[in-house]
Design a protein around this motif. Structure first.
Motif, PDB file in Angstrom:
ATOM      1  N   TYR A  74       9.574 116.604  58.680  1.00  0.00           N
ATOM      2  CA  TYR A  74       8.227 116.190  59.049  1.00  0.00           C
ATOM      3  C   TYR A  74       7.217 116.662  57.997  1.00  0.00           C
ATOM      4  CZ  TYR A  74      10.001 115.363  63.830  1.00  0.00           C
ATOM      5  OH  TYR A  74      10.686 114.921  64.924  1.00  0.00           O
ATOM      6  N   PHE A  75       7.377 117.919  57.595  1.00  0.00           N
ATOM      7  CA  PHE A  75       6.375 118.517  56.715  1.00  0.00           C
ATOM      8  C   PHE A  75       6.274 117.789  55.382  1.00  0.00           C
ATOM      9  CE2 PHE A  75       4.976 121.417  53.383  1.00  0.00           C
ATOM     10  CZ  PHE A  75       3.778 121.860  53.921  1.00  0.00           C
ATOM     11  N   LEU A  76       7.392 117.468  54.764  1.00  0.00           N
ATOM     12  CA  LEU A  76       7.366 116.852  53.435  1.00  0.00           C
ATOM     13  C   LEU A  76       6.556 115.559  53.428  1.00  0.00           C
ATOM     14  CD1 LEU A  76       8.298 116.740  50.470  1.00  0.00           C
ATOM     15  CD2 LEU A  76      10.393 115.614  51.260  1.00  0.00           C
ATOM     16  N   PRO A  77       6.885 114.570  54.279  1.00  0.00           N
ATOM     17  CA  PRO A  77       6.074 113.341  54.231  1.00  0.00           C
ATOM     18  C   PRO A  77       4.671 113.509  54.804  1.00  0.00           C
ATOM     19  CG  PRO A  77       7.722 113.200  55.973  1.00  0.00           C
ATOM     20  CD  PRO A  77       8.037 114.445  55.191  1.00  0.00           C
ATOM     21  N   VAL A  78       4.531 114.256  55.914  1.00  0.00           N
ATOM     22  CA  VAL A  78       3.214 114.400  56.528  1.00  0.00           C
ATOM     23  C   VAL A  78       2.251 115.102  55.572  1.00  0.00           C
ATOM     24  CG1 VAL A  78       1.917 115.556  58.360  1.00  0.00           C
ATOM     25  CG2 VAL A  78       4.013 114.323  58.916  1.00  0.00           C
ATOM     26  N   VAL A 129       3.567 117.919  69.013  1.00  0.00           N
ATOM     27  CA  VAL A 129       3.368 118.006  67.566  1.00  0.00           C
ATOM     28  C   VAL A 129       4.407 117.143  66.838  1.00  0.00           C
ATOM     29  CG1 VAL A 129       3.413 119.539  65.565  1.00  0.00           C
ATOM     30  CG2 VAL A 129       2.319 120.290  67.684  1.00  0.00           C
ATOM     31  N   ALA A 130       5.654 117.178  67.315  1.00  0.00           N
ATOM     32  CA  ALA A 130       6.700 116.356  66.702  1.00  0.00           C
ATOM     33  C   ALA A 130       6.368 114.869  66.855  1.00  0.00           C
ATOM     34  CB  ALA A 130       8.050 116.673  67.322  1.00  0.00           C
ATOM     35  N   ASP A 131       5.950 114.461  68.065  1.00  0.00           N
ATOM     36  CA  ASP A 131       5.594 113.061  68.302  1.00  0.00           C
ATOM     37  C   ASP A 131       4.401 112.643  67.446  1.00  0.00           C
ATOM     38  OD1 ASP A 131       7.614 112.890  70.163  1.00  0.00           O
ATOM     39  OD2 ASP A 131       6.297 113.110  71.914  1.00  0.00           O
ATOM     40  N   LEU A 132       3.435 113.528  67.311  1.00  0.00           N
ATOM     41  CA  LEU A 132       2.271 113.249  66.478  1.00  0.00           C
ATOM     42  C   LEU A 132       2.691 113.006  65.027  1.00  0.00           C
ATOM     43  CD1 LEU A 132      -0.832 113.271  65.892  1.00  0.00           C
ATOM     44  CD2 LEU A 132      -0.620 115.757  65.621  1.00  0.00           C
ATOM     45  N   SER A 133       3.613 113.817  64.531  1.00  0.00           N
ATOM     46  CA  SER A 133       4.070 113.699  63.146  1.00  0.00           C
ATOM     47  C   SER A 133       4.817 112.396  62.917  1.00  0.00           C
ATOM     48  CB  SER A 133       4.959 114.893  62.793  1.00  0.00           C
ATOM     49  OG  SER A 133       4.262 116.112  62.961  1.00  0.00           O
ATOM     50  N   ALA A 152       4.590 109.637  64.690  1.00  0.00           N
ATOM     51  CA  ALA A 152       3.639 108.520  64.806  1.00  0.00           C
ATOM     52  C   ALA A 152       2.800 108.382  63.543  1.00  0.00           C
ATOM     53  CB  ALA A 152       2.745 108.728  66.027  1.00  0.00           C
ATOM     54  N   TYR A 153       2.409 109.489  62.961  1.00  0.00           N
ATOM     55  CA  TYR A 153       1.600 109.470  61.741  1.00  0.00           C
ATOM     56  C   TYR A 153       2.373 108.834  60.586  1.00  0.00           C
ATOM     57  CZ  TYR A 153      -1.425 111.246  57.993  1.00  0.00           C
ATOM     58  OH  TYR A 153      -2.257 111.357  56.913  1.00  0.00           O
ATOM     59  N   ILE A 154       3.644 109.220  60.449  1.00  0.00           N
ATOM     60  CA  ILE A 154       4.482 108.660  59.383  1.00  0.00           C
ATOM     61  C   ILE A 154       4.730 107.181  59.627  1.00  0.00           C
ATOM     62  CG2 ILE A 154       6.738 108.788  58.261  1.00  0.00           C
ATOM     63  CD1 ILE A 154       6.739 111.806  59.050  1.00  0.00           C
ATOM     64  N   ASP A 155       5.004 106.809  60.892  1.00  0.00           N
ATOM     65  CA  ASP A 155       5.244 105.403  61.215  1.00  0.00           C
ATOM     66  C   ASP A 155       4.003 104.552  60.944  1.00  0.00           C
ATOM     67  OD1 ASP A 155       7.845 105.896  61.954  1.00  0.00           O
ATOM     68  OD2 ASP A 155       7.427 105.982  64.110  1.00  0.00           O
ATOM     69  N   ARG A 156       2.838 105.052  61.300  1.00  0.00           N
ATOM     70  CA  ARG A 156       1.603 104.298  61.049  1.00  0.00           C
ATOM     71  C   ARG A 156       1.352 104.111  59.567  1.00  0.00           C
ATOM     72  NH1 ARG A 156      -0.655 107.631  64.993  1.00  0.00           N
ATOM     73  NH2 ARG A 156      -1.825 108.767  63.389  1.00  0.00           N
ATOM     74  N   ALA A 157       1.768 105.100  58.776  1.00  0.00           N
ATOM     75  CA  ALA A 157       1.571 104.994  57.334  1.00  0.00           C
ATOM     76  C   ALA A 157       2.315 103.807  56.761  1.00  0.00           C
ATOM     77  CB  ALA A 157       2.033 106.293  56.658  1.00  0.00           C
ATOM     78  N   GLN A 158       3.496 103.515  57.293  1.00  0.00           N
ATOM     79  CA  GLN A 158       4.243 102.346  56.813  1.00  0.00           C
ATOM     80  C   GLN A 158       3.593 101.060  57.291  1.00  0.00           C
ATOM     81  OE1 GLN A 158       8.551 102.105  56.052  1.00  0.00           O
ATOM     82  NE2 GLN A 158       8.641 100.772  57.824  1.00  0.00           N
ATOM     83  N   GLU A 159       3.119 101.058  58.521  1.00  0.00           N
ATOM     84  CA  GLU A 159       2.501  99.840  59.071  1.00  0.00           C
ATOM     85  C   GLU A 159       1.227  99.465  58.315  1.00  0.00           C
ATOM     86  OE1 GLU A 159       1.899 100.838  63.109  1.00  0.00           O
ATOM     87  OE2 GLU A 159       4.028 100.872  63.606  1.00  0.00           O
ATOM     88  N   SER A 160       0.459 100.508  57.927  1.00  0.00           N
ATOM     89  CA  SER A 160      -0.816 100.243  57.266  1.00  0.00           C
ATOM     90  C   SER A 160      -0.731 100.205  55.755  1.00  0.00           C
ATOM     91  CB  SER A 160      -1.845 101.310  57.676  1.00  0.00           C
ATOM     92  OG  SER A 160      -1.435 102.584  57.205  1.00  0.00           O
ATOM     93  N   LEU A 175      -5.327 116.414  61.270  1.00  0.00           N
ATOM     94  CA  LEU A 175      -5.486 117.839  61.531  1.00  0.00           C
ATOM     95  C   LEU A 175      -6.217 118.078  62.844  1.00  0.00           C
ATOM     96  CD1 LEU A 175      -6.312 119.110  57.934  1.00  0.00           C
ATOM     97  CD2 LEU A 175      -4.123 119.206  59.141  1.00  0.00           C
ATOM     98  N   SER A 176      -7.147 117.204  63.186  1.00  0.00           N
ATOM     99  CA  SER A 176      -7.825 117.302  64.463  1.00  0.00           C
ATOM    100  C   SER A 176      -6.862 117.050  65.611  1.00  0.00           C
ATOM    101  CB  SER A 176      -8.987 116.300  64.519  1.00  0.00           C
ATOM    102  OG  SER A 176      -9.600 116.299  65.789  1.00  0.00           O
ATOM    103  N   ASP A 177      -6.013 116.028  65.456  1.00  0.00           N
ATOM    104  CA  ASP A 177      -5.015 115.728  66.487  1.00  0.00           C
ATOM    105  C   ASP A 177      -4.007 116.871  66.618  1.00  0.00           C
ATOM    106  OD1 ASP A 177      -6.201 113.302  67.013  1.00  0.00           O
ATOM    107  OD2 ASP A 177      -4.830 112.147  65.738  1.00  0.00           O
TER     108      ASP A 177
END
Length: 238
Positions: A129-133, A221-225, A227-235, A187-189
């Motif tokens: 998670y840490f590397l891509p996030v 926190v895991a789900d947030l990470s 979702a963040y990575i998945d959204r990055a591909q979508e956008s 970071l807020s999330d």
């Protein structure tokens, strides 16, 4: 990539592979010689320049020619992040996409230099998670990963919950340390996901459960990470 204290005679049978070694490892923490993520990246940067693929040793890759070309020509500012396909037998049939984590990464060395200081260890929980996030937080763009399949033979989970939580706290601490260099919304999330910290009246419980966070807080926190990575591909952006 291995600790110099780890003897792997298998490499003598694989002359097409180069083995890189670092002088420190996490044996005192984990009982195994896991390499710190920061030390691994530093060693890579000392030896290579350009696109770098990172994956665990238990991953079998199937790449199309188009995917190979995309990896070879990856430019600074872009990355590739892939989920694995879990399989029950080595025949690579009837695989299931593992959506809760990531097992194959390609980054340019110019971007790996931006990875912030951290307490992650390659092959332990939360590093994937840490590397891509961390790098997506700093504006790296995630590209589509068509033509890349990362197979993984399923096995029982081996991490104790206490260690998983400890490294989860390390992940949160390391991400928060980005400060203004990071993605303010993420970071807020992250802060919101861990806002339910509770104080325990029992000293023993406080020692067993790091900072007395609930298990569901770490799942959040895991789900947030993810979702963040998945959204990055979508956008196509952070």
């Amino acid at each position: 990539m291995n600790s110099e204290k780890e003897v792997l005679p298998e490499f003598e049978l694989l002359p097409e592979f180069t083995q890189l070694k670092v002088d420190k490892d996490g044996f005192d923490q984990f009982g195994k010689r896991y390499v710190a993520l920061g030390d691994m990246i530093e060693c890579v940067l000392q030896n290579y320049d350009g696109p770098i693929a990172i994956t665990n040793s238990d991953i079998a890759l199937d790449l199309t020619e188009a995917a190979r070309s995309q990896i070879d020509s990856l430019n600074p500012g872009s990355c590739i992040v892939c989920n694995r396909i879990d399989i029950e037998t080595p025949d690579f049939d009837q695989g299931v996409r593992y959506s809760a984590g990531f097992d194959f990464f390609v980054f340019h060395t110019s971007d790996l230099k931006k990875l912030s200081a951290n307490g992650m260890y390659f092959g332990t929980p939360w590093w994937d998670y840490f590397l891509p996030v961390n790098l997506l937080n700093q504006g790296i763009r995630r590209l589509p990963s068509e033509g890349i399949v990362a197979y993984h033979l399923t096995h029982a989970d081996r991490w104790k919950r206490r260690l998983w939580r400890k490294l989860g706290l390390q992940f949160a601490s390391d991400m928060r340390a980005l400060g203004t260099a990071g993605d303010r919304a993420f970071l807020s999330d992250l802060d919101k996901a861990l806002k339910r910290k509770r104080k325990s009246k029992h000293k023993l419980l406080s020692r067993i459960v790091p900072e007395a966070f609930r298990r569901t807080d770490f799942y959040a926190v895991a789900d947030l990470s993810v979702a963040y990575i998945d959204r990055a591909q979508e956008s196509g952006q952070r």
